[in-house]
Design a protein around this motif. Structure first.
Motif, PDB file in Angstrom:
ATOM      1  N   SER A 154       1.030  -1.270  -0.099  1.00  0.00           N
ATOM      2  CA  SER A 154      -0.121  -0.103  -0.009  1.00  0.00           C
ATOM      3  C   SER A 154       1.071   1.156   0.269  1.00  0.00           C
ATOM      4  N   LEU A 155       0.390   2.433  -0.546  1.00  0.00           N
ATOM      5  CA  LEU A 155       0.938   3.538  -0.586  1.00  0.00           C
ATOM      6  C   LEU A 155       0.877   4.537   0.544  1.00  0.00           C
ATOM      7  N   ALA A 156       1.954   5.143   1.187  1.00  0.00           N
ATOM      8  CA  ALA A 156       1.580   6.238   2.232  1.00  0.00           C
ATOM      9  C   ALA A 156       0.849   7.457   1.753  1.00  0.00           C
ATOM     10  N   GLY A 157       0.986   7.684   0.268  1.00  0.00           N
ATOM     11  CA  GLY A 157       0.335   8.709  -0.170  1.00  0.00           C
ATOM     12  C   GLY A 157       0.498   8.944  -1.565  1.00  0.00           C
ATOM     13  N   THR A 158      -0.404   9.771  -2.402  1.00  0.00           N
ATOM     14  CA  THR A 158       0.079  10.401  -3.607  1.00  0.00           C
ATOM     15  C   THR A 158      -0.236  11.998  -3.558  1.00  0.00           C
ATOM     16  N   LEU A 159       0.889  12.346  -4.344  1.00  0.00           N
ATOM     17  CA  LEU A 159       0.936  13.756  -4.342  1.00  0.00           C
ATOM     18  C   LEU A 159       0.786  14.358  -5.995  1.00  0.00           C
ATOM     19  N   GLU A 160       0.014  15.177  -6.303  1.00  0.00           N
ATOM     20  CA  GLU A 160      -0.014  15.717  -7.372  1.00  0.00           C
ATOM     21  C   GLU A 160       0.852  16.865  -7.402  1.00  0.00           C
ATOM     22  N   SER A 161       1.773  16.935  -8.543  1.00  0.00           N
ATOM     23  CA  SER A 161       3.029  17.974  -8.481  1.00  0.00           C
ATOM     24  C   SER A 161       2.737  18.791  -9.911  1.00  0.00           C
ATOM     25  N   HIS A 162       3.266  18.329 -10.981  1.00  0.00           N
ATOM     26  CA  HIS A 162       3.349  18.660 -12.090  1.00  0.00           C
ATOM     27  C   HIS A 162       2.410  17.998 -13.160  1.00  0.00           C
ATOM     28  N   SER A 163       2.198  18.829 -14.261  1.00  0.00           N
ATOM     29  CA  SER A 163       1.237  17.817 -15.415  1.00  0.00           C
ATOM     30  C   SER A 163       2.119  17.124 -16.020  1.00  0.00           C
ATOM     31  N   SER A 164       3.222  16.664 -15.908  1.00  0.00           N
ATOM     32  CA  SER A 164       4.161  15.739 -16.844  1.00  0.00           C
ATOM     33  C   SER A 164       5.051  15.107 -16.127  1.00  0.00           C
ATOM     34  N   SER A 165       5.905  14.384 -16.713  1.00  0.00           N
ATOM     35  CA  SER A 165       7.067  13.788 -16.104  1.00  0.00           C
ATOM     36  C   SER A 165       7.679  14.279 -15.323  1.00  0.00           C
ATOM     37  N   LEU A 166       7.907  13.974 -13.966  1.00  0.00           N
ATOM     38  CA  LEU A 166       8.925  14.529 -12.993  1.00  0.00           C
ATOM     39  C   LEU A 166      10.347  13.885 -13.252  1.00  0.00           C
ATOM     40  N   THR A 167      11.263  14.939 -13.203  1.00  0.00           N
ATOM     41  CA  THR A 167      12.657  14.676 -13.676  1.00  0.00           C
ATOM     42  C   THR A 167      13.436  14.781 -12.285  1.00  0.00           C
ATOM     43  N   SER A 168      12.999  15.224 -11.096  1.00  0.00           N
ATOM     44  CA  SER A 168      13.845  15.264  -9.884  1.00  0.00           C
ATOM     45  C   SER A 168      12.859  15.385  -8.703  1.00  0.00           C
ATOM     46  N   LEU A 169      13.507  14.728  -7.721  1.00  0.00           N
ATOM     47  CA  LEU A 169      12.632  14.889  -6.337  1.00  0.00           C
ATOM     48  C   LEU A 169      13.904  14.900  -5.361  1.00  0.00           C
ATOM     49  N   SER A 170      13.512  16.020  -4.327  1.00  0.00           N
ATOM     50  CA  SER A 170      14.352  16.106  -3.348  1.00  0.00           C
ATOM     51  C   SER A 170      13.712  16.527  -2.004  1.00  0.00           C
ATOM     52  N   PHE A 171      14.000  15.563  -0.843  1.00  0.00           N
ATOM     53  CA  PHE A 171      13.492  16.168   0.348  1.00  0.00           C
ATOM     54  C   PHE A 171      14.387  16.948   1.105  1.00  0.00           C
ATOM     55  N   SER A 172      13.833  17.898   1.781  1.00  0.00           N
ATOM     56  CA  SER A 172      14.953  18.708   2.389  1.00  0.00           C
ATOM     57  C   SER A 172      15.553  17.850   3.605  1.00  0.00           C
ATOM     58  N   GLU A 173      16.723  18.572   4.124  1.00  0.00           N
ATOM     59  CA  GLU A 173      17.432  17.738   5.329  1.00  0.00           C
ATOM     60  C   GLU A 173      16.641  17.536   6.554  1.00  0.00           C
ATOM     61  N   ASN A 174      15.483  18.345   6.965  1.00  0.00           N
ATOM     62  CA  ASN A 174      14.749  18.024   7.997  1.00  0.00           C
ATOM     63  C   ASN A 174      13.489  17.165   7.762  1.00  0.00           C
ATOM     64  N   GLY A 175      13.414  17.066   6.360  1.00  0.00           N
ATOM     65  CA  GLY A 175      12.178  16.243   5.660  1.00  0.00           C
ATOM     66  C   GLY A 175      10.842  17.059   5.776  1.00  0.00           C
ATOM     67  N   TYR A 176      10.778  18.209   5.961  1.00  0.00           N
ATOM     68  CA  TYR A 176       9.345  18.894   6.110  1.00  0.00           C
ATOM     69  C   TYR A 176       8.918  19.320   4.820  1.00  0.00           C
TER      70      TYR A 176
END
Length: 189
Positions: A154-176
């Motif tokens: 199961s997924l923890a969640g789904t986030l809508e971000s952009h309308s097309s392919s995501l090229t990069s993801l990055s969590f902040s150091e504190n994870g917020y």
């Protein structure tokens, strides 16, 4: 640590301005690289369109192949070293991602598309949260699939971000925060 379309991985010493190693083994372009330093061993990790993740190790100043992680049916589109330094996650365009133990070079867990969830699971990017439990995988249709690594069904969640392919993801150091980018959109969300 660099990798690119020439299928090689290079380790470069910035202070000495010289290449320490040129590592060959991938048969298609290198898609991502990551470095893991620890008290006991330095590792360079690379992924490729050849559907593999390669682990490179240093022994007495010489770099060489340590392991090849395989099993995906699509190109590897993202890798992320777990905050513990013991694992690496790899996402594939085949709608799966896996967690590998770096010491044993074995797959610990595999995560696939979840039945009943709308939208794509064809991944285009990947990141691990600083807590080491959550993992994010960007999709070709601009969604972020958030996984709790302790649950593969199961997924923890789904986030809508952009309308097309995501090229990069990055969590902040504190994870917020989670930042996402897309090749077809000039904004960072």
């Amino acid at each position: 640590l660099t990798g690119g379309p020439d299928k090689t991985v290079q380790i470069f010493d910035l202070e000495a301005s010289k290449v320490l190693a040129t590592l060959k083994g991938h048969t298609k372009p290198v898609t991502h690289v990551a470095f893991r330093e620890s008290a006991d061993a330095q590792l360079a990790i690379s992924s490729s369109a050849d559907k593999t993740v390669r682990v490179w190790g240093e022994n007495d100043g010489k770099w060489g192949a340590k392991a090849t992680l395989s099993g995906h049916k699509g190109e590897i589109v993202g890798i992320a070293v777990h905050p513990s330094g013991s694992y690496v996650g790899a996402a594939s365009s085949d709608s799966t991602w896996s967690l590998y133990d770096l010491e044993s070079a074995q797959e610990v867990a595999s995560y696939g598309a979840v039945a009943g969830i709308e939208g794509s699971f064809q991944y285009t990017s990947f990141a691990v949260h600083p807590d080491g439990v959550l993992h994010g995988a960007g999709t070709k249709d601009g969604l972020v699939r958030v996984w709790d690594a302790r649950q593969s069904s199961s997924l923890a969640g789904t986030l809508e971000s952009h309308s097309s392919s995501l090229t990069s993801l990055s969590f902040s150091e504190n994870g917020y925060y989670l930042a996402t980018a897309s090749s077809s959109d000039p904004t960072v969300n």
